[in-house]
Design an enzyme around this catalytic site. Structure first.
Site, mmCIF file in Angstrom:
data_model
loop_
_atom_site.group_PDB
_atom_site.id
_atom_site.type_symbol
_atom_site.label_atom_id
_atom_site.label_comp_id
_atom_site.label_asym_id
_atom_site.label_seq_id
_atom_site.Cartn_x
_atom_site.Cartn_y
_atom_site.Cartn_z
ATOM 1 N N SER A 125 -25.721 31.556 92.018
ATOM 2 C CA SER A 125 -26.428 30.911 90.544
ATOM 3 C C SER A 125 -27.718 31.623 90.437
ATOM 4 O O SER A 125 -28.160 32.635 90.713
ATOM 5 C CB SER A 125 -26.365 29.187 91.035
ATOM 6 O OG SER A 125 -26.046 28.671 89.662
ATOM 7 N N HIS A 321 -17.978 25.987 91.833
ATOM 8 C CA HIS A 321 -18.845 27.239 91.634
ATOM 9 C C HIS A 321 -19.971 27.224 92.548
ATOM 10 O O HIS A 321 -20.022 27.937 92.769
ATOM 11 C CB HIS A 321 -19.770 26.090 90.299
ATOM 12 C CG HIS A 321 -21.536 27.257 90.281
ATOM 13 N ND1 HIS A 321 -21.798 28.102 90.142
ATOM 14 C CD2 HIS A 321 -22.877 26.306 90.208
ATOM 15 C CE1 HIS A 321 -22.370 28.355 89.499
ATOM 16 N NE2 HIS A 321 -23.352 27.572 90.049
#
Length: 353
Positions: A125, A321
């Site tokens: 991320s 995620h």
């Protein structure tokens, strides 16, 4: 023996926290000097650098925003990797891409001096964005590879508009570490209980006092408790599989936990982390790997680059995620295959790639 039989319906999952020492052999401070010569200790209160293993290329792991070094714990124990090193870097006053990428370079220099070993940067991320900025600025001279995990410019830029709403939707406080771990799993933020038990400890901190604005008096968020279908089947099926569990609002303030990093306050840096990221990634001359939770996350630039063979891509479905937490073995296998394919390391134990 009936000692292990639970008297309550369904199997109880263990949400108790696990110590970092279950996954890492050592923990050390990394202190460097900034331009004014003043010592900086990265990530006050923790100052942790985790290491595990002794040989092979170094995998320098950069965690995502709000996460901690512990998010890589379960990934590091994979038998596929020869050497793992993770360094937690944080400058609390400046979270710009430029500053954080310089932090990475400074930590590498502090650890290895003028002769760093071959290093592969792997970032999740926001950490993936910082890895790219670090590579583009040539701040790690011995860089041999680059890996981004579930970060794509187009998707990230689109998501920024709703990020504050998402952050507001999270609980403000937790009554215990167990409560925080349980929330992370049952909300789907982390889909792997083993990883959640060690990594959530790095995401939250104990409230400092009654006057602390992030820990309002007598406010403890409830959680949605979802019993797994298999648990219901074992007990003959239940008509209710979701229920609101009201936490005790009289929980003592000193036992409350809140988020360690206030991500909402970092908003001014978000655009700088992700804008132009795809082309920056494609411009890096080193071999590149992109790991995604879904192929739908690809933007136009990366789709074209992938068709042109400019980087290796692998989609790991059924992950959230936090791909490296949800499927650590699959991520480790993808990284190991990448390293072996480029002859950065040798396979061990009959590893098939």
């Amino acid at each position: 023996s009936c000692m292990g039989i639970s008297l309550v319906p369904g199997r109880k999952r263990d949400f108790s926290p696990v110590l970092w020492s279950q996954y890492f052999e050592s923990m050390e401070d990394v202190v460097v000097e900034n331009e004014t010569g003043k010592d900086i200790s990265f990530f006050p209160q923790l100052n942790f650098s985790y290491s595990h293993g002794l040989e092979g290329p170094v995998l320098l792991l950069l965690h995502g925003g709000g996460h901690s070094a512990l998010s890589w714990a379960v990934f590091t124990v994979s038998k596929l990797l020869l050497y793992r090193r993770e360094t937690k870097v944080r400058n609390p006053e400046d979270l710009s891409a430029e500053t954080m990428s310089k932090d990475v370079g400074n930590v590498v220099e502090a650890l290895y001096g003028d002769l760093p070993p071959p290093i592969m940067l792997i970032g999740h991320s926001m950490g993936g964005a910082i890895a790219v900025h670090t590579a583009v600025a040539n701040l790690v001279p011995s860089l041999l590879g680059l890996c981004m995990i579930d970060v794509v410019e187009g998707t990230a830029m689109d998501a920024l508009n709703s990020m504050q709403n998402f952050l507001r939707s999270r609980p403000k406080t937790f009554k215990s570490l167990e409560n925080a771990i349980e929330w992370s799993v049952k909300s789907g933020q982390i889909r792997n209980l083993e990883s959640a038990r060690v990594s959530m400890v790095g995401q939250v901190k104990q409230c400092e006092g009654a006057a602390s604005p992030e820990c309002p008096k007598a406010i403890v968020e409830g959680i949605i408790e979802e019993e797994e279908e298999e648990e219901e089947d074992e007990e003959g099926g239940g008509s209710v599989n979701k229920r609101k569990k009201e936490d005790d609002t009289e929980t003592k303030k000193e036992h409350l936990y809140t988020w360690r990093i206030e991500l909402a306050k970092t908003e001014k840096y978000w655009d700088g982390w992700f804008r132009g990221l795809s082309n920056l990634f494609l411009s890096c001359p080193t071999p590149k790997l992109l790991l995604l939770a879904g192929v739908d996350r690809l933007d136009k630039d990366l789709t074209i680059g992938q068709m042109q063979g400019k980087f290796q891509m692998q989609v790991l479905p059924q992950c959230g995620h936090a791909v490296h937490e949800d499927a650590p073995d699959k991520v480790a296998e993808a990284v190991a295959t990448f390293l072996i394919r480029h002859r950065f390391t040798e396979p061990i134990g009959g590893f098939q790639w």
